[in-house]
Design a protein around this motif. Structure first.
Motif, mmCIF file in Angstrom:
data_model
loop_
_atom_site.group_PDB
_atom_site.id
_atom_site.type_symbol
_atom_site.label_atom_id
_atom_site.label_comp_id
_atom_site.label_asym_id
_atom_site.label_seq_id
_atom_site.Cartn_x
_atom_site.Cartn_y
_atom_site.Cartn_z
ATOM 1 N N PRO A 131 -15.338 138.413 23.630
ATOM 2 C CA PRO A 131 -16.035 138.549 24.911
ATOM 3 C C PRO A 131 -17.552 138.446 24.789
ATOM 4 N N LYS A 132 -18.068 138.164 23.601
ATOM 5 C CA LYS A 132 -19.516 138.024 23.446
ATOM 6 C C LYS A 132 -20.035 136.893 24.325
ATOM 7 N N LYS A 133 -21.300 137.013 24.745
ATOM 8 C CA LYS A 133 -21.881 136.033 25.654
ATOM 9 C C LYS A 133 -23.123 135.385 25.049
ATOM 10 N N ASN A 134 -23.340 134.136 25.416
ATOM 11 C CA ASN A 134 -24.625 133.479 25.226
ATOM 12 C C ASN A 134 -25.305 133.367 26.584
ATOM 13 N N TYR A 135 -26.607 133.154 26.554
ATOM 14 C CA TYR A 135 -27.367 133.097 27.798
ATOM 15 C C TYR A 135 -28.063 131.746 27.921
ATOM 16 N N LEU A 136 -27.915 131.148 29.082
ATOM 17 C CA LEU A 136 -28.623 129.916 29.405
ATOM 18 C C LEU A 136 -29.756 130.258 30.368
ATOM 19 N N ILE A 137 -30.967 129.858 30.022
ATOM 20 C CA ILE A 137 -32.112 130.047 30.914
ATOM 21 C C ILE A 137 -32.501 128.675 31.444
ATOM 22 N N LYS A 153 -24.796 133.541 32.082
ATOM 23 C CA LYS A 153 -24.012 133.944 30.917
ATOM 24 C C LYS A 153 -22.840 132.989 30.731
ATOM 25 N N ILE A 154 -22.602 132.589 29.482
ATOM 26 C CA ILE A 154 -21.423 131.798 29.144
ATOM 27 C C ILE A 154 -20.778 132.417 27.907
ATOM 28 N N PRO A 155 -19.497 132.172 27.688
ATOM 29 C CA PRO A 155 -18.853 132.729 26.485
ATOM 30 C C PRO A 155 -19.526 132.226 25.208
ATOM 31 N N ASP A 156 -19.669 133.114 24.249
ATOM 32 C CA ASP A 156 -20.209 132.748 22.941
ATOM 33 C C ASP A 156 -19.055 132.252 22.069
ATOM 34 N N VAL A 157 -18.933 130.939 21.982
ATOM 35 C CA VAL A 157 -17.862 130.340 21.178
ATOM 36 C C VAL A 157 -18.437 129.525 20.022
ATOM 37 N N ASP A 158 -19.672 129.824 19.648
ATOM 38 C CA ASP A 158 -20.326 129.057 18.588
ATOM 39 C C ASP A 158 -19.481 128.985 17.319
ATOM 40 N N GLN A 185 -20.969 120.510 23.004
ATOM 41 C CA GLN A 185 -22.433 120.487 23.020
ATOM 42 C C GLN A 185 -22.991 121.405 24.107
ATOM 43 N N GLU A 186 -22.372 121.384 25.280
ATOM 44 C CA GLU A 186 -22.866 122.186 26.396
ATOM 45 C C GLU A 186 -22.679 123.683 26.148
ATOM 46 N N TYR A 187 -21.618 124.066 25.466
ATOM 47 C CA TYR A 187 -21.366 125.480 25.192
ATOM 48 C C TYR A 187 -22.119 125.977 23.960
ATOM 49 N N SER A 188 -22.526 125.080 23.090
ATOM 50 C CA SER A 188 -23.178 125.473 21.842
ATOM 51 C C SER A 188 -24.595 125.978 22.099
ATOM 52 N N SER A 189 -24.935 127.100 21.488
ATOM 53 C CA SER A 189 -26.298 127.624 21.640
ATOM 54 C C SER A 189 -27.304 126.805 20.848
#
Length: 353
Positions: A131-137, A153-158, A185-189
């Motif tokens: 359930p960890k999240k990444n953040y897009l600004i 916020k998007i799921p952190d699936v790195d 690519q879009e989900y990757s931090s």
């Protein structure tokens, strides 16, 4: 040795007696449906037509329940409508119906393929991870009273995506592989762009399903075995009919000493038999499909299927003038090339060096 050949008899050797019994039952049910198809094609009486439609719905309900029962016992086969809440099944069903329809024009067909793989990405990468999240600004176009920004916020699936290599079964899987790579690519931090391994494989369509041969042409493929070592290999093929092409490639890779971290086969439609063959023939493989169809015909095409997905995505090549990969990408047009420009660049570097 420039060509690797796998035979259908080898594939069927992986199936268990229980598998064969279940598949035979699906064949029987689908034959029942085909008899109703004939009524639908010929019925002039409205009452008879209505009765046939209801009987067909009943048969499809039984086939769906049967396939769900079979797949529930398979930890490595994931079907969107079997693994997700009922509330979202209508979207998948409507999308598959549009892809099946012969009147769906090319651009619309490609649009629905893109939609399908966005849904499949969530099934195969997002829903099963932490359930960890990444953040897009995001910087917005609004500049008054100051430059505006938004936080999403998007799921952190790195961890799940940034070791991925897209393995492309040319040619029908080229655009779907670009779509999945773009999603990664879009989900990757870190804006990770997947490498591509391109495999030229075909089946001998002069043969029938029971004696089919799958031929991997190494001279017309573009990949490095070293770059596959320890990687998460993702195959995004719109249709998995028999499992033969996928098994041929993976068996070859493994025979060369490659040990992938994981292998995913991601399909828009998979035949039940194709999915079972894959998970019986190979360890460490997960099959994800948006939809499961019950049977194959004698020519090894999925029934009811949606026709040749590769031709519907790419158009039909002239027999004496098949397009190469670069020509194929060019024919996708400027909009596709621009949308997937990072993927196009990666593929061109793979092919041209």
């Amino acid at each position: 040795m420039s060509k690797i050949v796998l035979k259908a008899t080898d594939l069927d050797g992986y199936l268990t007696d229980s598998d064969k019994q279940q598949l035979s039952e699906m064949d029987r049910l689908y034959h029942e449906a085909q008899q109703i198809f004939e009524v639908l094609n010929k019925a002039a009486n409205e009452r008879r037509l209505s009765d046939a439609k209801q009987r067909l719905i009943d048969v499809y309900d039984r086939m769906g329940k049967k396939m769900q029962d079979i797949v529930q016992g398979e930890d490595h086969v994931h079907v969107y409508c079997f693994d997700t809440p009922d509330e979202v099944h209508g979207e998948a069903s409507r999308l598959i119906a549009k892809l099946r329809t012969v009147d769906t024009p090319h651009d619309e067909f490609v649009y629905y393929i893109q939609r399908a793989y966005e849904m499949l990405f969530n099934l195969s990468f997002v829903e099963s991870h932490s359930p960890k999240k990444n953040y897009l600004i995001a910087e917005t176009p609004v500049v008054l009273p100051v430059q505006n920004f938004a936080v999403h916020k998007i799921p952190d699936v790195d961890e799940a995506i940034e070791n991925t290599v897209m393995c492309v079964m040319l040619r029908g899987a080229l655009l779907p592989s670009m779509i999945v790579s773009k999603e990664i690519q879009e989900y990757s931090s870190t804006n990770y762009v997947t490498p591509f391994a391109l495999f030229k494989i075909k089946r001998d369509d002069a043969k029938k399903e029971y004696n089919m041969e799958y031929i991997l042409d190494l001279e017309r493929s573009y990949f490095s075995l070293e770059e596959l070592q320890g990687k998460d290999l993702v195959f995004a093929d719109p249709m998995n009919a028999t499992g033969g092409s996928f098994v041929t490639i993976v068996k070859y890779i493994l025979s060369q000493g490659v040990q992938p971290r994981s292998i995913k086969c991601i399909n828009v439609i998979s035949a039940l038999k194709g999915a079972l063959r894959i998970v019986r023939a190979l360890d460490n493989v997960e099959v994800y499909t948006l939809w499961m169809d019950p049977v194959l015909n004698e020519d090894a095409y999925i029934l009811p299927g949606l026709g040749d997905a590769g031709d519907r995505i790419n158009g039909i090549d002239e027999d004496d003038r098949p397009r190469n990969i670069i020509q194929l990408i060019a024919d996708y047009g400027a909009n596709i090339a621009s949308l997937y420009r990072s993927q196009v660049q990666e593929i061109e570097e793979t092919v041209l060096g």
